[in-house]
Design an enzyme around this catalytic site. Structure first.
Site, PDB file in Angstrom:
ATOM      1  N   CYS A  57       0.833  -1.215   0.000  1.00  0.00           N
ATOM      2  CA  CYS A  57       0.000   0.000   0.000  1.00  0.00           C
ATOM      3  C   CYS A  57       0.868   1.266   0.000  1.00  0.00           C
ATOM      4  O   CYS A  57       1.572   1.545   0.972  1.00  0.00           O
ATOM      5  CB  CYS A  57      -0.905  -0.052   1.235  1.00  0.00           C
ATOM      6  SG  CYS A  57      -1.772   1.471   1.613  1.00  0.00           S
ATOM      7  N   CYS A  62       0.074   3.755   2.766  1.00  0.00           N
ATOM      8  CA  CYS A  62       0.564   3.206   4.039  1.00  0.00           C
ATOM      9  C   CYS A  62       2.055   3.506   4.210  1.00  0.00           C
ATOM     10  O   CYS A  62       2.504   3.841   5.308  1.00  0.00           O
ATOM     11  CB  CYS A  62       0.335   1.698   4.110  1.00  0.00           C
ATOM     12  SG  CYS A  62      -1.392   1.198   4.017  1.00  0.00           S
TER      13      CYS A  62
END
Length: 102
Positions: A30, A33
């Protein structure tokens, strides 16, 4: 204090502690993230009174389901073991620190 990668077992122990816990639900693949990770680390250094844990949603699917994670990154603040606040998406250091205020 540094960020701790939490497994289900480690989380169950931490959840019983008094005080604040900041959980960062993430995945290695991600991009957002990865953007928020250094900010969460900085918050952990600034707020030594808060346990900051990272939970990989791919490795800990049961925890992700328990917390209803449908989008990442998701930050959840637990206060005395109960969900106090949460935020989805990339957040600034100031926004994360604000989540930790009562």
């Amino acid at each position: 204090m540094s960020v701790k990668k939490l497994t289900s077992e480690q989380f169950e122990i931490a959840r019983k502690e008094e005080g604040l816990i900041l959980l960062d639900f993430y995945a290695d693949w991600c991009g957002p993230c990865r953007m928020v990770a250094p900010v969460v680390e900085e918050v952990a250094q600034l707020r030594g009174d808060v346990l900051v844990g990272k939970i990989n949603v791919d490795d800990e699917e049961a925890l992700a389901r328990e917390f209803g994670i449908v989008s990442i990154p998701t930050l959840i603040v637990l206060k005395n073991g109960k969900i106090h606040k949460q935020a989805v998406g990339v957040r600034s250091k100031e926004q994360i620190l604000e989540l930790l205020e009562s």
